[in-house]
Motif scaffolding. Structure first.
Motif, PDB file in Angstrom:
ATOM      1  N   MET A   1       0.854  -1.187   0.000  1.00 10.67           N
ATOM      2  CA  MET A   1       0.000   0.000   0.000  1.00 10.67           C
ATOM      3  C   MET A   1       0.890   1.237   0.000  1.00 10.67           C
ATOM      4  SD  MET A   1      -3.119  -1.057   0.071  1.00 10.67           S
ATOM      5  CE  MET A   1      -4.436  -0.229   0.876  1.00 10.67           C
ATOM      6  N   GLN A   2       0.424   2.232  -0.724  1.00 13.33           N
ATOM      7  CA  GLN A   2       1.144   3.491  -0.735  1.00 13.33           C
ATOM      8  C   GLN A   2       0.177   4.630  -0.407  1.00 13.33           C
ATOM      9  OE1 GLN A   2       2.822   4.223  -4.562  1.00 13.33           O
ATOM     10  NE2 GLN A   2       0.950   3.792  -5.674  1.00 13.33           N
ATOM     11  N   LYS A   3       0.686   5.630   0.288  1.00 14.05           N
ATOM     12  CA  LYS A   3      -0.136   6.776   0.664  1.00 14.05           C
ATOM     13  C   LYS A   3      -0.040   7.831  -0.431  1.00 14.05           C
ATOM     14  CE  LYS A   3       0.332   6.179   5.612  1.00 14.05           C
ATOM     15  NZ  LYS A   3       0.778   6.766   6.878  1.00 14.05           N
ATOM     16  N   ILE A   4      -1.217   8.397  -0.772  1.00 14.90           N
ATOM     17  CA  ILE A   4      -1.281   9.468  -1.764  1.00 14.90           C
ATOM     18  C   ILE A   4      -2.090  10.605  -1.146  1.00 14.90           C
ATOM     19  CG2 ILE A   4      -2.170  10.158  -4.013  1.00 14.90           C
ATOM     20  CD1 ILE A   4      -1.773   7.382  -5.008  1.00 14.90           C
ATOM     21  N   ALA A   5      -1.582  11.818  -1.265  1.00 17.66           N
ATOM     22  CA  ALA A   5      -2.319  12.987  -0.764  1.00 17.66           C
ATOM     23  C   ALA A   5      -3.623  13.104  -1.544  1.00 17.66           C
ATOM     24  CB  ALA A   5      -1.484  14.250  -0.922  1.00 17.66           C
ATOM     25  N   ILE A   6      -4.691  13.478  -0.856  1.00 22.35           N
ATOM     26  CA  ILE A   6      -5.998  13.612  -1.500  1.00 22.35           C
ATOM     27  C   ILE A   6      -5.930  14.611  -2.650  1.00 22.35           C
ATOM     28  CG2 ILE A   6      -8.351  14.477  -1.150  1.00 22.35           C
ATOM     29  CD1 ILE A   6      -8.377  13.065   1.529  1.00 22.35           C
ATOM     30  N   THR A   7      -5.138  15.659  -2.486  1.00 23.14           N
ATOM     31  CA  THR A   7      -5.023  16.667  -3.544  1.00 23.14           C
ATOM     32  C   THR A   7      -4.349  16.111  -4.797  1.00 23.14           C
ATOM     33  OG1 THR A   7      -2.957  17.441  -2.570  1.00 23.14           O
ATOM     34  CG2 THR A   7      -4.987  18.603  -1.941  1.00 23.14           C
ATOM     35  N   GLU A   8      -3.540  15.056  -4.645  1.00 19.72           N
ATOM     36  CA  GLU A   8      -2.827  14.466  -5.779  1.00 19.72           C
ATOM     37  C   GLU A   8      -3.522  13.222  -6.334  1.00 19.72           C
ATOM     38  OE1 GLU A   8       1.200  13.795  -4.612  1.00 19.72           O
ATOM     39  OE2 GLU A   8       1.474  15.864  -3.971  1.00 19.72           O
ATOM     40  N   ALA A   9      -4.502  12.690  -5.620  1.00 20.71           N
ATOM     41  CA  ALA A   9      -5.188  11.475  -6.057  1.00 20.71           C
ATOM     42  C   ALA A   9      -6.140  11.781  -7.205  1.00 20.71           C
ATOM     43  CB  ALA A   9      -5.957  10.858  -4.889  1.00 20.71           C
ATOM     44  N   SER A  10      -6.344  10.787  -8.049  1.00 19.92           N
ATOM     45  CA  SER A  10      -7.304  10.950  -9.142  1.00 19.92           C
ATOM     46  C   SER A  10      -8.719  10.728  -8.611  1.00 19.92           C
ATOM     47  CB  SER A  10      -7.008   9.948 -10.257  1.00 19.92           C
ATOM     48  OG  SER A  10      -7.291   8.635  -9.827  1.00 19.92           O
ATOM     49  N   ALA A  11      -9.691  11.165  -9.380  1.00 20.36           N
ATOM     50  CA  ALA A  11     -11.088  10.960  -8.985  1.00 20.36           C
ATOM     51  C   ALA A  11     -11.390   9.469  -8.890  1.00 20.36           C
ATOM     52  CB  ALA A  11     -12.031  11.637  -9.975  1.00 20.36           C
ATOM     53  N   LYS A  12     -10.814   8.662  -9.765  1.00 22.14           N
ATOM     54  CA  LYS A  12     -11.019   7.207  -9.735  1.00 22.14           C
ATOM     55  C   LYS A  12     -10.448   6.612  -8.451  1.00 22.14           C
ATOM     56  CE  LYS A  12     -11.269   3.004 -12.044  1.00 22.14           C
ATOM     57  NZ  LYS A  12     -11.938   2.250 -11.030  1.00 22.14           N
ATOM     58  N   GLN A  13      -9.245   7.032  -8.055  1.00 21.38           N
ATOM     59  CA  GLN A  13      -8.647   6.537  -6.820  1.00 21.38           C
ATOM     60  C   GLN A  13      -9.492   6.932  -5.605  1.00 21.38           C
ATOM     61  OE1 GLN A  13      -4.807   8.381  -7.446  1.00 21.38           O
ATOM     62  NE2 GLN A  13      -3.830   6.374  -7.754  1.00 21.38           N
ATOM     63  N   LEU A  14      -9.960   8.179  -5.583  1.00 20.53           N
ATOM     64  CA  LEU A  14     -10.803   8.630  -4.470  1.00 20.53           C
ATOM     65  C   LEU A  14     -12.110   7.839  -4.422  1.00 20.53           C
ATOM     66  CD1 LEU A  14     -10.393  12.518  -4.531  1.00 20.53           C
ATOM     67  CD2 LEU A  14      -9.501  10.925  -2.836  1.00 20.53           C
ATOM     68  N   ALA A  15     -12.739   7.635  -5.576  1.00 22.57           N
ATOM     69  CA  ALA A  15     -14.006   6.908  -5.623  1.00 22.57           C
ATOM     70  C   ALA A  15     -13.812   5.460  -5.177  1.00 22.57           C
ATOM     71  CB  ALA A  15     -14.586   6.952  -7.034  1.00 22.57           C
ATOM     72  N   ASP A  16     -12.750   4.815  -5.645  1.00 27.26           N
ATOM     73  CA  ASP A  16     -12.472   3.433  -5.234  1.00 27.26           C
ATOM     74  C   ASP A  16     -12.249   3.349  -3.732  1.00 27.26           C
ATOM     75  OD1 ASP A  16     -12.713   2.584  -7.833  1.00 27.26           O
ATOM     76  OD2 ASP A  16     -10.545   2.430  -8.196  1.00 27.26           O
ATOM     77  N   TYR A  17     -11.480   4.282  -3.181  1.00 25.80           N
ATOM     78  CA  TYR A  17     -11.196   4.289  -1.749  1.00 25.80           C
ATOM     79  C   TYR A  17     -12.471   4.533  -0.939  1.00 25.80           C
ATOM     80  CZ  TYR A  17      -8.768   5.274   2.623  1.00 25.80           C
ATOM     81  OH  TYR A  17      -8.336   5.231   3.918  1.00 25.80           O
ATOM     82  N   ALA A  18     -13.266   5.511  -1.366  1.00 27.60           N
ATOM     83  CA  ALA A  18     -14.496   5.852  -0.648  1.00 27.60           C
ATOM     84  C   ALA A  18     -15.454   4.668  -0.628  1.00 27.60           C
ATOM     85  CB  ALA A  18     -15.160   7.067  -1.273  1.00 27.60           C
ATOM     86  N   GLU A  19     -15.556   3.961  -1.738  1.00 30.92           N
ATOM     87  CA  GLU A  19     -16.504   2.851  -1.821  1.00 30.92           C
ATOM     88  C   GLU A  19     -15.988   1.599  -1.110  1.00 30.92           C
ATOM     89  OE1 GLU A  19     -19.509   1.894  -5.173  1.00 30.92           O
ATOM     90  OE2 GLU A  19     -17.596   0.962  -5.721  1.00 30.92           O
ATOM     91  N   THR A  20     -14.720   1.244  -1.337  1.00 26.81           N
ATOM     92  CA  THR A  20     -14.216  -0.017  -0.797  1.00 26.81           C
ATOM     93  C   THR A  20     -13.788   0.078   0.654  1.00 26.81           C
ATOM     94  OG1 THR A  20     -12.785   0.261  -2.728  1.00 26.81           O
ATOM     95  CG2 THR A  20     -13.160  -1.932  -1.996  1.00 26.81           C
ATOM     96  N   VAL A  21     -13.084   1.136   1.009  1.00 25.16           N
ATOM     97  CA  VAL A  21     -12.540   1.233   2.362  1.00 25.16           C
ATOM     98  C   VAL A  21     -13.520   1.905   3.321  1.00 25.16           C
ATOM     99  CG1 VAL A  21     -10.643   2.131   3.759  1.00 25.16           C
ATOM    100  CG2 VAL A  21     -10.184   1.260   1.463  1.00 25.16           C
ATOM    101  N   LEU A  22     -14.107   3.022   2.892  1.00 23.68           N
ATOM    102  CA  LEU A  22     -15.010   3.759   3.784  1.00 23.68           C
ATOM    103  C   LEU A  22     -16.444   3.248   3.727  1.00 23.68           C
ATOM    104  CD1 LEU A  22     -13.707   7.391   3.169  1.00 23.68           C
ATOM    105  CD2 LEU A  22     -13.080   5.803   4.988  1.00 23.68           C
ATOM    106  N   GLY A  23     -16.774   2.426   2.718  1.00 25.18           N
ATOM    107  CA  GLY A  23     -18.107   1.838   2.628  1.00 25.18           C
ATOM    108  C   GLY A  23     -19.183   2.799   2.173  1.00 25.18           C
ATOM    109  N   ILE A  24     -18.830   3.845   1.445  1.00 26.31           N
ATOM    110  CA  ILE A  24     -19.814   4.807   0.957  1.00 26.31           C
ATOM    111  C   ILE A  24     -20.390   4.273  -0.347  1.00 26.31           C
ATOM    112  CG2 ILE A  24     -20.216   7.182   0.242  1.00 26.31           C
ATOM    113  CD1 ILE A  24     -17.667   7.933   1.791  1.00 26.31           C
TER     114      ILE A  24
END
Length: 160
Positions: free
Chosen positions: A1-24
Motif C-alpha cells: 500500500m502506498q499513501k497518496i495525498a488527497i489533492t494528488e489522487a485521481s477521482a477514480k482513486q478517491l471513488a475506489d477508496y471511498a466505496e471499498t474502504v469507507l463503505g460509501i
C-alpha cells in the motif's frame, strides 16, 4: 500500500477508496474530486491522504488502531424501514454538528452520535377495549439499528 495525498489522487482513486474502504455507496469517479471528497468528509474521514494498493494488492478495509486517549467510537448498522425516507441516510446531530449515517451497512461513528441515535425514541400507546390508554407505553427507536461494537468507556482514575 502506498499513501497518496488527497489533492494528488485521481477521482477514480478517491471513488475506489471511498466505496471499498469507507463503505460509501454510490460513489462514482464522474462526480468529480470535490464531490467525492465532500462525501468522504461527511463520514468523518479527516485524513489528508488515502492509501492505494500496489499493482497486485487488492484494496482491504482499514480498521483504525485503538490507542489510549483516542476518540470513543461505535460500529452500528441502521436498517431500512418502510416509512418515507426509510432508505436515506439518517441525519444525527450533536452539539450543532450533523452527520449522515448510511443505512444497510456497518458504519463506525463517534460514540456521542451513537448515544444520540440511541436516545431518539418515541412512545407507542396501546388502547384497551374501552379506548383507554394502556400504560406503560412501548419505547420505539425512531431509527431501528443494531450495535455491533462499542469502544469501552475510558477509565478515569480518582485522585487520592
Amino acid at each position: 500500500m502506498q499513501k497518496i495525498a488527497i489533492t494528488e489522487a485521481s477521482a477514480k482513486q478517491l471513488a475506489d477508496y471511498a466505496e471499498t474502504v469507507l463503505g460509501i455507496e454510490g460513489v462514482d469517479y464522474r462526480l468529480g474530486k470535490a464531490k467525492i471528497e465532500e462525501k468522504m468528509r461527511a463520514t468523518m474521514y479527516d485524513k489528508d491522504y488515502i492509501e492505494v494498493p500496489d499493482e497486485e494488492a487488492p484494496i482491504q478495509r482499514i480498521d483504525p488502531p485503538v490507542t489510549p486517549g483516542a476518540r470513543r467510537m461505535a460500529t452500528i448498522f441502521i436498517m431500512n424501514t418502510d416509512k418515507a425516507g426509510g432508505t436515506e441516510p439518517v441525519p444525527v446531530a450533536v452539539n450543532g454538528r450533523q452527520m449522515f449515517i448510511p443505512r444497510n451497512q456497518e458504519a463506525t461513528v463517534p460514540w456521542e452520535y451513537y448515544h444520540a441515535l440511541n436516545n431518539a425514541k418515541s412512545f407507542s400507546y396501546r388502547q384497551g377495549p374501552n379506548g383507554e390508554l394502556i400504560y406503560p407505553p412501548a419505547e420505539i427507536h425512531e431509527y431501528p439499528f443494531s450495535l455491533i461494537r462499542e469502544d469501552p468507556a475510558p477509565v478515569v482514575e480518582k485522585a487520592a
